[in-house]
Scaffold this motif. Structure first.
Motif, PDB file in Angstrom:
ATOM      1  N   ASP B  94      59.227  59.240   9.056  1.00  0.00           N
ATOM      2  CA  ASP B  94      58.022  58.637   9.661  1.00  0.00           C
ATOM      3  C   ASP B  94      57.044  57.737   9.065  1.00  0.00           C
ATOM      4  O   ASP B  94      55.847  57.299   9.508  1.00  0.00           O
ATOM      5  N   GLU B 105      68.310  61.007  -0.200  1.00  0.00           N
ATOM      6  CA  GLU B 105      67.980  62.319  -0.260  1.00  0.00           C
ATOM      7  C   GLU B 105      69.080  63.175   0.339  1.00  0.00           C
ATOM      8  O   GLU B 105      69.635  64.244  -0.162  1.00  0.00           O
ATOM      9  N   ASN B 108      71.394  63.912  -2.615  1.00  0.00           N
ATOM     10  CA  ASN B 108      70.607  64.895  -3.525  1.00  0.00           C
ATOM     11  C   ASN B 108      70.432  64.356  -4.747  1.00  0.00           C
ATOM     12  O   ASN B 108      70.396  64.731  -6.000  1.00  0.00           O
ATOM     13  N   THR B 109      69.938  63.044  -4.686  1.00  0.00           N
ATOM     14  CA  THR B 109      69.265  61.995  -5.773  1.00  0.00           C
ATOM     15  C   THR B 109      68.093  62.674  -6.271  1.00  0.00           C
ATOM     16  O   THR B 109      67.157  62.873  -5.563  1.00  0.00           O
ATOM     17  N   ARG B 111      64.311  62.910  -7.335  1.00  0.00           N
ATOM     18  CA  ARG B 111      63.060  62.290  -6.542  1.00  0.00           C
ATOM     19  C   ARG B 111      62.589  60.950  -7.198  1.00  0.00           C
ATOM     20  O   ARG B 111      62.321  59.886  -6.578  1.00  0.00           O
ATOM     21  N   ARG B 115      62.255  57.182  -5.899  1.00  0.00           N
ATOM     22  CA  ARG B 115      61.176  56.045  -5.676  1.00  0.00           C
ATOM     23  C   ARG B 115      61.844  54.866  -6.096  1.00  0.00           C
ATOM     24  O   ARG B 115      61.347  53.922  -5.512  1.00  0.00           O
TER      25      ARG B 115
ATOM     26  N   ARG C 129      48.421  65.005   6.858  1.00  0.00           N
ATOM     27  CA  ARG C 129      49.576  64.040   7.420  1.00  0.00           C
ATOM     28  C   ARG C 129      50.802  64.889   8.129  1.00  0.00           C
ATOM     29  O   ARG C 129      51.292  65.903   7.298  1.00  0.00           O
ATOM     30  N   PRO C 130      51.296  64.677   9.337  1.00  0.00           N
ATOM     31  CA  PRO C 130      52.329  65.629   9.689  1.00  0.00           C
ATOM     32  C   PRO C 130      53.555  65.814   8.846  1.00  0.00           C
ATOM     33  O   PRO C 130      54.150  66.758   8.774  1.00  0.00           O
ATOM     34  N   ALA C 131      53.853  64.659   8.184  1.00  0.00           N
ATOM     35  CA  ALA C 131      55.150  64.620   7.138  1.00  0.00           C
ATOM     36  C   ALA C 131      54.864  65.495   5.966  1.00  0.00           C
ATOM     37  O   ALA C 131      55.796  66.525   5.455  1.00  0.00           O
ATOM     38  N   LEU C 133      53.062  68.167   6.112  1.00  0.00           N
ATOM     39  CA  LEU C 133      53.108  69.638   6.644  1.00  0.00           C
ATOM     40  C   LEU C 133      54.579  70.138   6.740  1.00  0.00           C
ATOM     41  O   LEU C 133      54.817  71.300   6.736  1.00  0.00           O
ATOM     42  N   ALA C 137      55.749  73.436   5.208  1.00  0.00           N
ATOM     43  CA  ALA C 137      56.556  74.566   5.667  1.00  0.00           C
ATOM     44  C   ALA C 137      58.183  74.842   4.949  1.00  0.00           C
ATOM     45  O   ALA C 137      58.261  75.708   4.667  1.00  0.00           O
ATOM     46  N   LEU C 141      58.906  78.326   2.885  1.00  0.00           N
ATOM     47  CA  LEU C 141      59.873  79.093   3.644  1.00  0.00           C
ATOM     48  C   LEU C 141      60.968  79.214   2.499  1.00  0.00           C
ATOM     49  O   LEU C 141      61.905  80.146   2.831  1.00  0.00           O
ATOM     50  N   LEU C 154      64.083  69.652   8.511  1.00  0.00           N
ATOM     51  CA  LEU C 154      64.575  68.437   9.207  1.00  0.00           C
ATOM     52  C   LEU C 154      64.145  68.535  10.552  1.00  0.00           C
ATOM     53  O   LEU C 154      63.793  67.617  11.363  1.00  0.00           O
ATOM     54  N   ARG C 223      70.000  68.574   0.261  1.00  0.00           N
ATOM     55  CA  ARG C 223      69.235  67.482   0.134  1.00  0.00           C
ATOM     56  C   ARG C 223      68.021  67.495  -1.041  1.00  0.00           C
ATOM     57  O   ARG C 223      67.789  68.666  -1.421  1.00  0.00           O
ATOM     58  N   THR C 224      67.750  66.448  -1.491  1.00  0.00           N
ATOM     59  CA  THR C 224      66.461  66.437  -2.369  1.00  0.00           C
ATOM     60  C   THR C 224      65.434  66.948  -1.792  1.00  0.00           C
ATOM     61  O   THR C 224      64.996  66.835  -0.648  1.00  0.00           O
ATOM     62  N   ASP C 225      64.504  67.777  -2.465  1.00  0.00           N
ATOM     63  CA  ASP C 225      63.649  68.619  -2.380  1.00  0.00           C
ATOM     64  C   ASP C 225      62.288  67.606  -1.817  1.00  0.00           C
ATOM     65  O   ASP C 225      62.278  66.541  -2.407  1.00  0.00           O
ATOM     66  N   PRO C 226      61.299  68.000  -0.894  1.00  0.00           N
ATOM     67  CA  PRO C 226      60.120  67.131  -0.457  1.00  0.00           C
ATOM     68  C   PRO C 226      59.269  66.796  -2.113  1.00  0.00           C
ATOM     69  O   PRO C 226      59.356  67.746  -2.766  1.00  0.00           O
ATOM     70  N   ALA C 227      58.762  65.713  -1.910  1.00  0.00           N
ATOM     71  CA  ALA C 227      57.530  65.481  -2.917  1.00  0.00           C
ATOM     72  C   ALA C 227      56.139  65.857  -2.674  1.00  0.00           C
ATOM     73  O   ALA C 227      55.846  65.634  -1.426  1.00  0.00           O
ATOM     74  N   ASN C 229      52.033  65.496  -3.537  1.00  0.00           N
ATOM     75  CA  ASN C 229      51.089  64.571  -4.457  1.00  0.00           C
ATOM     76  C   ASN C 229      49.722  65.458  -4.561  1.00  0.00           C
ATOM     77  O   ASN C 229      48.861  65.003  -3.795  1.00  0.00           O
TER      78      ASN C 229
END
Ligand SMILES: Nc1ncnc2c1ncn2[C@@H]1O[C@H](COP(=O)(O)OP(=O)(O)O)[C@@H](O)[C@H]1O
Ligand SMILES: [Mg+2]
Lengths: 183, 251, 261
Positions: B94, B105, B108-109, B111, B115, C129-131, C133, C137, C141, C154, C223-227, C229
């Motif tokens: 988004d 992602e 699995n690179t 973070r 960037r 920001r929805p992203a 959120l 989550a 979880l 996802l 997959r890579t975990d979210p970042a 800030n």
């Protein structure tokens, strides 16, 4: 090598997951689509919940509703009238929202168990709706301290006609969309 | 001659009713700019979806560096990046930056590395200024370049583009042509599937023609195939129709 | 179409906007849970503590009341229902209906709690920001067994992509149906069909196309975990929030007893 032209996918559950996410969006948008019939416009949200059961099956259907409740609880404007939040979920009409969870499970499981014809679809959806109201109505009764008669006349009777119309619509839609989801 | 990257070997895909592609053979070498031309329904999309194993062939096969593409799907799809025709339904993220990061992602690179690579790729494709924009608000040309960035970030050996110029206005097409051309000059192997060769025929190093039955009927140097395009249902480029010789060829 | 700006994200640079989404989510949960057994004074303190945050979003009490008026009406009805049904010492009676002090107190309290939970939810929605959120989550979880948090993350991303698309297309379909005189159609089943079927066909095709494009880009659940800030004020907010909750709990012991006994 198989002769059918199915896409080779390493993660076989990607496609059903995308479909489930699509239904999360449809259920959310369903809170905004209103069709004027008689004095009260009917909202299509519970129709999409039942359709999710019919088309996605019990497992992905339940996952879909769970994610819907999660994003609504987390604050996205997906509950009726563009509201959201824990307050709404546990508020006086919250039973109808939480009830979607067992409703979609029952509809999906019954439809899988009974088979997929128009008549059986209707049976599965009636069962799902019954589960939904059996949670929503007592919840309403508790919240407003109503008698059973009042609760039924406020929280069940006004919706029956609209629900019959929605079930009829859902059967047609399920029949047309099912082949698209198969491949 | 060096070894080919891709070998397409007697590839057929039969749809019910006789449609599909039949007995396709060709090789793809590093650094090529291949134009896959043919009228609508000739099977271009079907053919290129076999290259990264999105479709199963009815018979025949494809080898990537000598091994079947189905042997390691992750590797195949990382090596052969694909830009789909419809720009809108291939966007996942988004923001522009998140959209570009999606492929990495999946691999699995870490973070920090993501960037860095995303920034690098965005500036390479001139989208840095749109980094935080919602992709839905981009123009058609920007969406197409975003899709290219989304696969370029994974360092593919080959980039395949399906009808990249469809529904673009003239300036956006020019910009896209320049982008593709620049990538090719930097050594990137490119395959473009299109029904209209006008925009790119002078830039391509090789032209493959599919007829409306799904047979590969020509495989050669674009300049030599000019003049016979109409016969296969492809519009001759303007200069060729007017009887001019080709403008200086870029190779 | 309902007003979508009601609860949706509003870009900005306030302290709440900069707060790490995980801390924000944690505070929302903590406060909501405390509110479920909070008494009058606790509710009042909570509101006073929240008010600067409400003001920081450029909102006043009047805004809140206007924005939440539908929900407020429900709350008032709910409070009124309690006032007449809870037994206790009568305050006054209208037309044989007795309004008790206990009922009045309980009804108002329940309404006040829900109102505050609603306000907290709104503050969260307006500043997140929805992203982010989705990332929160997924993070919360992760330790829960049997829940595939990456898949949930996802699904939320995909939902965020589909939602505006479908909302716009539903509007278009409705217009197209009206243009073909569909609105004069009496049969409601056919009306549902003509509105929903094209929408579903179109979006299912778009969804299939999207899943193909994701497959082509090596989609994988590993997959890579979210970042995240963090804005730097997380500790202050956490301490202030914990202090507020503790204060509310201490205050509530007294008021809970006052109401029920
Ligand atoms: N899933 C399918 N089932 C049956 N026929 C198909 C399918 N997909 C494509 N076709 C047919 O195969 C032919 C080639 O299609 P396509 O590869 O999309 O052509 P192009 O991309 O060159 O326009 C067309 O005649 C099309 O109708
Ligand atoms: Mg095509």
């Amino acid at each position: 090598m198989p002769e059918t032209n199915t896409a080779v996918s390493q993660t076989d559950n990607l496609r059903p997951m995308v479909h489930a996410a699509l239904f999360v969006a449809l259920i959310s948008v369903g809170a905004f689509i209103a069709i004027p019939i008689g004095p009260v416009p009917i909202v299509l949200q519970n129709m999409f919940v039942l359709l999710a059961g019919l088309l996605l099956g019990p497992v992905w259907g339940t996952a879909c509703v769970a994610v819907y409740l999660l994003v609504g609880m987390a604050g996205l404007p997906v509950f009726a009238g563009g509201t959201s939040g824990i307050g709404k979920l546990f508020g006086p009409t919250g039973g109808y929202l939480l009830g979607y969870l067992p409703a979609v499970l029952v509809t999906g499981a019954l439809s899988r168990f009974l088979g997929k014809t128009g008549f059986r679809d209707i049976l599965a959806m009636i069962a799902g709706s019954a589960v939904l109201y059996s949670i929503g109505v007592p919840w309403l009764k508790l919240a407003f301290s109503l008698s059973w008669g009042q609760a039924v006349s406020m929280g069940l009777a006004p919706f029956l006609l609209g629900d019959a119309v929605k079930l009829a619509g859902a059967v047609i839609i399920a029949k047309k969309i099912r082949p698209l989801l198969k491949e | 001659m060096p070894d080919p990257i891709l070998e397409i070997d007697h590839l057929s895909h039969e749809f019910a009713g006789g449609n599909g592609i039949h007995d396709i053979n060709f090789q793809v070498y590093a650094g090529e700019f291949i134009l896959l031309a043919g009228p609508n329904g000739s099977g271009k999309t079907t053919l290129i979806r076999h290259l990264n194993a999105l479709e199963h062939p009815s018979s025949g096969g494809i080898r990537l560096y000598g091994r079947p593409v189905t042997a390691n799907l992750m590797l195949t799809r990382k090596t052969i990046g694909m830009v789909f025709q419809d720009a809108d339904t291939q966007i996942v993220g988004d923001t522009v930056a998140e959209e570009v990061a999606f492929g990495l992602e999946n691999l699995n690179t870490p973070r920090a590395q993501i960037r860095e690579k995303v920034d690098q790729t965005l500036s390479r494709i001139n989208l840095s200024h749109l980094k935080d924009r919602n992709p839905a608000t981009l123009s058609g040309g920007e969406k197409r370049r975003l899709a290219i960035a989304g696969i370029l970030v994974m360092d593919p050996e080959i980039i395949v583009l399906d009808e990249p110029f469809a529904n673009l206005d003239y300036p956006s097409s020019r910009h896209l042509v320049e982008t593709i051309c620049r990538l090719n000059r930097d050594g990137q192997t490119i395959i473009v599937a299109t029904h209209d060769v006008e925009e790119v025929i002078t830039l391509a190093s090789r032209l493959l023609i599919l007829d409306d039955q799904g047979h590969l009927v020509r495989d050669g140097f674009p300049a030599e195939l000019l003049g016979c395009l109409d016969r296969f249902g492809i519009r001759e480029p303007c200069f060729s129709r007017m009887g001019y010789t080709a403008p200086p060829w870029q190779t | 179409m309902a007003d979508l700006t009601l609860f949706s994200f509003n870009a900005g640079t306030t302290a709440l906007h900069d707060l790490d989404v995980r801390v924000k989510t944690g505070l929302v949960c903590m406060l909501s849970m405390t509110l479920f057994f909070a008494g009058f004074f606790a509710c009042l303190i909570c509101f006073l503590a929240l008010y600067p945050l409400i003001r920081s979003q450029g909102l006043t009490l009047l805004h809140l009341i206007l924005r939440l008026k539908g929900f407020l009406l429900l709350l008032i009805i709910m409070a009124a229902a309690r006032a007449v049904t809870v037994p206790g010492e009568p305050v006054f009676s209208i037309l044989d209906v007795e309004i008790t002090r206990q009922g009045l107190a309980q009804g108002t309290l329940v309404a006040a709690r829900f109102f505050l939970v609603m306000v907290i939810g709104m503050l969260f929605a307006v500043t997140t920001r929805p992203a982010d959120l989705k990332s929160a989550a997924q993070w919360f979880l992760a330790p829960v067994p049997f829940i595939p948090e990456k898949r949930v993350g996802l699904m939320i991303s995909l939902f965020l992509r589909f939602f505006p698309l479908i909302l716009a297309q539903a509007g278009q379909t409705a217009d197209a149906v009206n243009a073909r005189c569909g609105s004069f159609r009496k049969n409601p089943v056919r009306r549902i069909r003509s509105l929903t079927l094209p929408l579903l066909k179109k979006t299912v095709m778009a969804a299939d196309h999207l899943s193909l494009a994701m497959t082509a880009r090596c989609y994988s659940e590993n997959r890579t975990d979210p970042a995240f800030n963090p804005g730097g004020k997380e500790r202050i907010f956490l301490i202030a929030g914990a202090g507020l909750c503790l204060g509310m709990v201490l205050l509530s012991r007294e008021s809970v007893r006052m109401i029920f006994w």
